[in-house]
Design an enzyme around this catalytic site. Structure first.
Site, PDB file in Angstrom:
ATOM      1  NE  ARG A  50      -2.535   0.836   3.418  1.00  0.00           N
ATOM      2  CZ  ARG A  50      -2.798   0.100   4.491  1.00  0.00           C
ATOM      3  NH1 ARG A  50      -3.731  -0.825   4.445  1.00  0.00           N
ATOM      4  NH2 ARG A  50      -2.154   0.291   5.614  1.00  0.00           N
ATOM      5  CE1 TYR A 103     -15.381  18.642 -10.061  1.00  0.00           C
ATOM      6  CE2 TYR A 103     -14.703  17.670  -7.982  1.00  0.00           C
ATOM      7  CZ  TYR A 103     -15.191  17.532  -9.269  1.00  0.00           C
ATOM      8  OH  TYR A 103     -15.476  16.282  -9.744  1.00  0.00           O
ATOM      9  CG  ASP A 176      -8.941  21.821  -7.869  1.00  0.00           C
ATOM     10  OD1 ASP A 176      -8.175  21.506  -8.805  1.00  0.00           O
ATOM     11  OD2 ASP A 176     -10.042  21.280  -7.673  1.00  0.00           O
ATOM     12  CE  LYS A 201     -11.943  15.882 -14.187  1.00  0.00           C
ATOM     13  NZ  LYS A 201     -12.255  16.905 -13.210  1.00  0.00           N
TER      14      LYS A 201
END
Ligand code: PLP
Length: 387
Positions: A50, A103, A176, A201
């Site tokens: 992990r 957002y 962001d 994105k």
């Protein structure tokens, strides 16, 4: 030994791998340690999958290189990067000041989760001056969270000035930066403490993987981000990290092309009678063009425009008449997309008159002339539907 035993020991990791251009994709939850002492020495060994293996390490190193960061944390989605960074630095009793054009799912997290854990959330108008904004911070304010340009209405904030004023008051700043993608805008170079983005994105670039990143320069913040990922149990797969790294190789090339095509389409739209206003900070004459010119080295393919006022049925007829633009959320892939924005603006505290119904376009890698022809046809449908 019997086959049962031999087949469990056979076919394990080779001692040395041939050097390929990209990192190996290691698949492993279990990591085999070289000796008993190493089992509890997680300073010098990865002890569990992990924590990330070769492909995740390579992606983190490449992102740190691009962002000018001391370290980068990876998250299973862009939204998780936003929520993870907030959880890593905020505690009960703190307040976060959040730009109102954030957002929408980030806003939902602030309202539903942060508030429930005793973190105050205050939204500010993206048009607030840096001086007013920082002067308005209170005793409890710990962090200012921005998004510049915002991904629906494209207002920008003067992040350089806000970072400077905030630092002088001991406040952290985060942004962001999905629009800037760490390439055409590098928040850490402008004094911002935490550079966050949805790699989903532009870095991914192919509309097929989720991931987010948080980058910082201050070693204490890098450690806080890493601890936050560890504490919350997040992990990204080696395959996804590899795919992200593949996207990163062509990020500047794709953004240059999509940015140029986006500007060509926006400039054409500006002259159309059915269009009331363009919201693209890289287009001369648009709001915040001066800030974009000062701080950005390019544009991406995402911008907005307002149609002349008309009913929702006409707006939907416009969208439905598009044949090359897909109707879909998300952006940053190789394909062009369109959405109407007005329903999403309802949750905001500070809205203004944008001149008519807002449409957001994402310009992909298609030929811009073909996209313009598609928009011309749809605008004719809009003109007919609203009269
Ligand atoms: C898409 C997006 C996110 C969230 O990214 P996911 O990977 O979809 O969770 C965050 N911020 C902005 C500005 C976005 O456009």
């Amino acid at each position: 030994m019997a086959d049962e035993t031999r087949l469990i020991r056979a076919g394990t990791t080779p001692k040395a791998l041939a050097k390929t251009v990209g990192p190996p994709i290691q698949k492993g939850s279990t990591v085999l340690l070289p000796n008993a002492e190493a089992l509890y020495d997680d300073e010098s060994h990865v002890t569990y999958g992990r924590q990330g293996l070769a492909a995740q390490d390579a992606l983190q190193a490449a992102l740190a290189e691009m962002e000018g960061a001391a370290g980068v944390a990876l998250y299973p989605s862009g939204l998780a990067a936003l929520t993870g960074a907030l959880l890593a630095v905020l505690k009960s009793g703190d307040e976060v000041m959040v730009v109102d054009n954030i957002y929408k799912p980030t806003r939902r997290f602030c309202d539903r989760v942060l508030k429930r854990f005793g973190v105050g959330v205050r939204y500010f108008d993206p048009r607030t001056s840096p001086e007013e904004l920082v002067a308005d911070a209170g005793e409890a304010t710990r962090l200012i969270l921005m998004e510049s340009p915002g991904s629906l209405t494209f207002e920008m904030q003067d992040l350089t000035r806000i970072a400077e004023l905030a630092r002088a008051r001991g406040l952290l700043t985060a942004t962001d930066n999905t629009w800037g993608a760490g390439h055409i805008y590098k928040p850490l170079e402008h004094g911002i403490d935490l550079s966050l983005q949805a790699l989903t994105k532009y870095v991914g670039g192919h509309s097929d993987i989720f991931m987010g990143s948080a980058a910082a320069r201050d070693p204490a913040l890098v450690r806080a981000l890493g601890d936050g990922v560890h504490d919350l149990g997040w992990a990204v797969s080696g395959e996804d990290a590899y795919q992200m790294l593949r996207g990163l190789r062509t990020l500047p090339t794709r953004m240059a092309r999509q940015g140029a095509s986006g500007l060509a389409v926006a400039a054409w739209l500006r002259d159309q009678p059915e269009v009331a206003a363009i919201y693209h900070p890289a287009l001369p004459g648009c709001p915040d063009h001066a800030l974009w010119t000062r701080d950005f080295t390019g544009a991406c393919g995402l911008f907005g425009f307002a149609l002349r006022p008309g009913p929702e049925t006409a707006v939907n007829a416009f969208l439905d008449a598009l044949t090359l633009f897909g109707l879909g959320f998300s952006w940053g892939g190789f394909e062009s997309l369109a959405i109407s924005c007005d329903p999403q603006l309802k949750s905001r505290a500070f809205t203004r008159d944008y001149g008519g119904p807002l449409i957001r376009l994402h310009i992909g890698l298609e030929d811009p002339d073909d996209l313009i022809a598609d928009l011309r046809g749809a605008l004719a449908v809009y003109a007919a539907s609203r009269s």
